[in-house]
Design an enzyme around this catalytic site. Sequence first.
Site, short mmCIF file in Angstrom:
data_model
loop_
_atom_site.label_atom_id
_atom_site.label_comp_id
_atom_site.label_asym_id
_atom_site.label_seq_id
_atom_site.Cartn_x
_atom_site.Cartn_y
_atom_site.Cartn_z
N GLY A 184 60.45 -68.74 82.69
CA GLY A 184 60.80 -68.86 83.97
C GLY A 184 61.27 -67.57 84.57
O GLY A 184 62.32 -67.33 84.69
N THR A 185 60.79 -66.50 85.36
CA THR A 185 60.84 -65.08 85.66
C THR A 185 60.57 -64.83 87.15
O THR A 185 59.77 -65.53 87.76
CB THR A 185 59.78 -64.37 84.82
OG1 THR A 185 59.99 -64.68 83.45
CG2 THR A 185 59.82 -62.88 85.03
N VAL A 186 61.15 -63.77 87.68
CA VAL A 186 60.82 -63.33 89.04
C VAL A 186 60.42 -61.87 88.97
O VAL A 186 60.97 -61.08 88.20
CB VAL A 186 61.99 -63.51 90.03
CG1 VAL A 186 62.25 -65.00 90.27
CG2 VAL A 186 63.26 -62.82 89.56
#
Length: 532
Positions: free
Chosen positions: A348-350
């Site tokens: 789960g990453t931006v």
Amino acid sequence: MSLSDYTTSYASHRVPMMGRNAVATSQPLAAQAGLQVMLQGGNAVDAAVATAMALTVLEPTGNGIGSDAFAIVWDGRQLHGLNASGRAPAAWDLQRFSHCTAMPERGWESVTVPGAVSAWSALTERFGSLPLTTLAQPAIRYARDGFPVSPLIAHLWQQGYEKLGHQPGFAACFAPEGRTPRAGELFSNPAQADTLAKIAASNGEAFYRGELAEKIIASAREHHAALSASDLHSHQADWVALISHPFAGGSVHELPPNGQGIATLIALGILEQLEIRRYSPDSAMSLHLSIEAMKLALADLTRYVSDYDHLEFPAEQLLSKAYLQQRAALVNPEQAGDFTFGAPQQSGTVYLTTADASGMMVSFIQSNYMGFGSGVVVPDTGISLQNRGCGFSLDPRHPNVVAGGKRPFHTIIPAFALNGQGQPLMAFGVMGGPMQAQGHLQLALRIMQHRQNPQAAIDAPRWRVVEGRSVVVESGIDRNVMATLRAMGHHITLEDPLSGYNFGGAQAIVRDPQGFYIAGTESRKDGQALVF
């Protein structure tokens, strides 16, 4: 290098954005936070930090204040790499996890030292032009006053709650009314606003050595976790030399291990040996060779990559011409293969990217991992903690075996490309766990080799190697191409690109030789590219 194709497009309503300053990321309000500080006189680094801080509020499904982070900065003259991933608590060792068959993915036993705050501080201190107190204002405002939750993030938020609602502090922070926010509802987090203000006022010191550190350690002790005050105190972000490989008349640059960026470079090196330039980007042969090269690269990644200080041999040996030729020779142009790791000779990453009119460009990524990470939230702070400890191995013979003070294998990677004259071509990245190195490869092929504009390259249908001969592809890939790949022995599964995070989330900013930027953003998500 100029892009020769501004017209190619795939299924998307988006167009490439052009201007002398640019911000591109996965959440529109966060992109506007970066643009806002640029309009206040900030540079690309200021915009990157402001955007990153805002994303911890606006997209908690992918990152938080307790994330790790990596960055690549072109300062106008040269590239700089920043590794702000955290290390394992000093008390961790194999014995601690002897009852486990794999490293824990949730809870305090998956938490390593969070590094994102140190990235914000290090970037601001070295390259910023505005104080952290200014850069934090958009994030603080969104946390205190609230923001409307988008449909995609609301969906992922609910999924996270179903899995993690029982973890310490999670429900109180992210479902304070006994449920997660619905699409279109305003959500505020006053405790997170206060925490961001304290981080900004102390330039990060409060997080590692002050009031916030005390709260983190108090929570760790309450839950019998190993993380200690000395673990936080000793953390530092490291400026590191990048690794690179020539490709398509330019070069692609990645951070060295503990990240997976080297897999992109290995695959690109193999594809150069296979003369990938002969094939159009959407052809069966281009996809077949790319998939095979990626499978070889991922086999090496799984076997060899760990904390840079614990590698069995220098990572650069995996990029030697002789080794890449050896690996390329294993590819059958007519048949899918099953590969294991190679054996290079011992000799789960931006995600967000920014660029400004002075020539500065930033490629930046931060993540909790697996969405909300560990699920642990430090009470009354809004600090959600990553679960990067699950990246370690429990195999005592593996270089990535768990150990105190060691950085785990990391999935998140920013990327950068230079042209043949050593000048900046592109800052780019693709968030999404194991999709990231594969996404970097696909964007580099389309933009560098085939001169597609960044929005077209992002919108183009993607594929993802799973294991063995299994490959998942998006529905936009031509049916005849899929039939050919199946005939070659690939086990193809078709997936809807909008079904989740399975094909990653890309952002890219390309520098045109005329001095402006061309920005593209992920059409599968809520992303936005802004220019002026």
